[in-house]
Design a protein around this motif. Structure first.
Motif: not given
Length: 339
Positions: A1-12, A96-113
């Motif tokens: 239940k990663p509701v933005t205000s629940d930092v522990a849940a979002v971290n999990k 996972c598909k492009f791992n080691g084969k292309a130059s791709v990155s991602a940021i998974f943010s945790t307070d967008e809302e």
């Protein structure tokens, strides 16, 4: 239940995704902002890759039953199904598909809302890209190349309150506030549904008073402006000060995002999307809402905003079309492989 205000849940939730990606050999870095984790993952080492993708792992609040996903046909229902966890899944599979084969990155943010400071701080810490940023948190089967900026402003009216039986003895701050807003509203040019790419204003919070027989000492109204041009910010502030004559408190602010639709990279992505969805209804659009793209303007690259297909964002009937996760995975694979 990663509701933005629940930092522990979002971290999990962040750790869950990190563990999965690392089990597939994808390189991960976890940054921290005031105890809130931020996950960066890349197919090659380094903070700068050719492509930077983004999705957020936090969700808005919901009843407990909404955190029990259910599948009906091709639709998965539940909080975060559309906004934005299915997009995070799509990006994870792409890494996972492009791992080691292309130059791709991602940021998974945790307070967008609540504004996306976790993405903002990642930009400040040097995470970037060379070719293109793609935010999966927007319209399905459309390609947004612009989104409005946000300006939050509070109007505050003050006076000396007293007993409601003698209103003539007081300069009621509630009346001052309502009269000030009426002057502003009468001068504000609100756009129509047919011509939405213009500045908008909406009152969102009114506060004042605590007793039914008492004129309060203070009343306030919070306004939410959506702007298409950063230069309009100061003009709007000046307009509000002139027309309202009240104390003003400035709140959250973010810049508009506007990418050039003539960019070869965006044109290529539009062509690929049209091919995969077999329809000419896929177009460049401009969004009224805001995403973490607001913090990526400084990258100096085209920013594309789109999403897997779903509906019910922030609602009790939120759902995602599971087939669209596969469709977008193929689209992103082709975009990255052909640019």
């Amino acid at each position: 239940k990663p509701v933005t205000s629940d930092v522990a849940a979002v971290n999990k939730a962040t750790t869950l995704l990190q563990d999965y990606l690392e089990s597939q050999g994808v390189s991960c870095i976890v940054e921290d902002l005031d105890g809130r984790k931020i996950l960066y993952a890349s197919t090659l080492p380094g903070k700068e890759q050719d492509f930077l993708l983004n999705a957020h792992l936090d969700v808005v609040p919901a009843t407990d039953d909404m955190f029990i996903p259910r599948v009906e046909g091709n639709r998965l229902y539940g909080r975060g199904a559309f906004d934005d966890l299915s997009n995070a899944v799509c990006i994870a599979r792409l890494l996972c598909k492009f791992n080691g084969k292309a130059s791709v990155s991602a940021i998974f943010s945790t307070d967008e809302e609540v504004g996306g400071d976790t993405t903002k701080v990642m930009m400040e810490r040097g995470y970037s890209c060379r070719k293109m940023a793609i935010v999966l948190d927007g319209p399905g089967k459309q390609l947004a190349i612009a989104q409005k900026g946000i300006l939050i402003m509070k109007l505050i009216a003050k006076s000396k309150g007293g007993h409601a039986s003698e209103p003539w003895n007081f300069d009621n701050p509630i009346e001052k506030l309502l009269n000030a807003y009426k002057r502003l509203r009468d001068q504000w040019q609100q756009p129509s549904a047919d011509n939405q790419w213009q500045n908008t204003m909406a009152p969102c919070i009114i506060e004042g008073g605590s007793a039914q027989n008492q004129i309060p000492d203070e009343a306030s109204m919070t306004l939410n402006f959506r702007i298409t041009n950063e230069a309009d910010r100061e003009k709007i502030i000046a307009q509000v000060k002139e027309l309202c004559g009240l104390e003003i408190e400035l709140g959250r602010h973010c810049e508009p995002v506007v990418s050039d639709e003539n960019s070869p990279l965006l044109q290529k992505m539009l062509k690929i999307m049209r091919k995969h969805f077999s329809e000419d209804k896929v177009n460049f659009i401009r969004m009224n809402g805001a995403t973490d793209a607001r913090h990526m303007v400084g990258l100096g690259v085209p920013i594309a905003i789109t999403s897997v297909v779903g509906d019910g964002c922030h609602a009790s009937v939120e759902w995602v079309d599971l087939n669209s996760i596969e469709e977008y995975l193929l689209i992103l694979e082709e975009v990255i492989s052909s640019i």
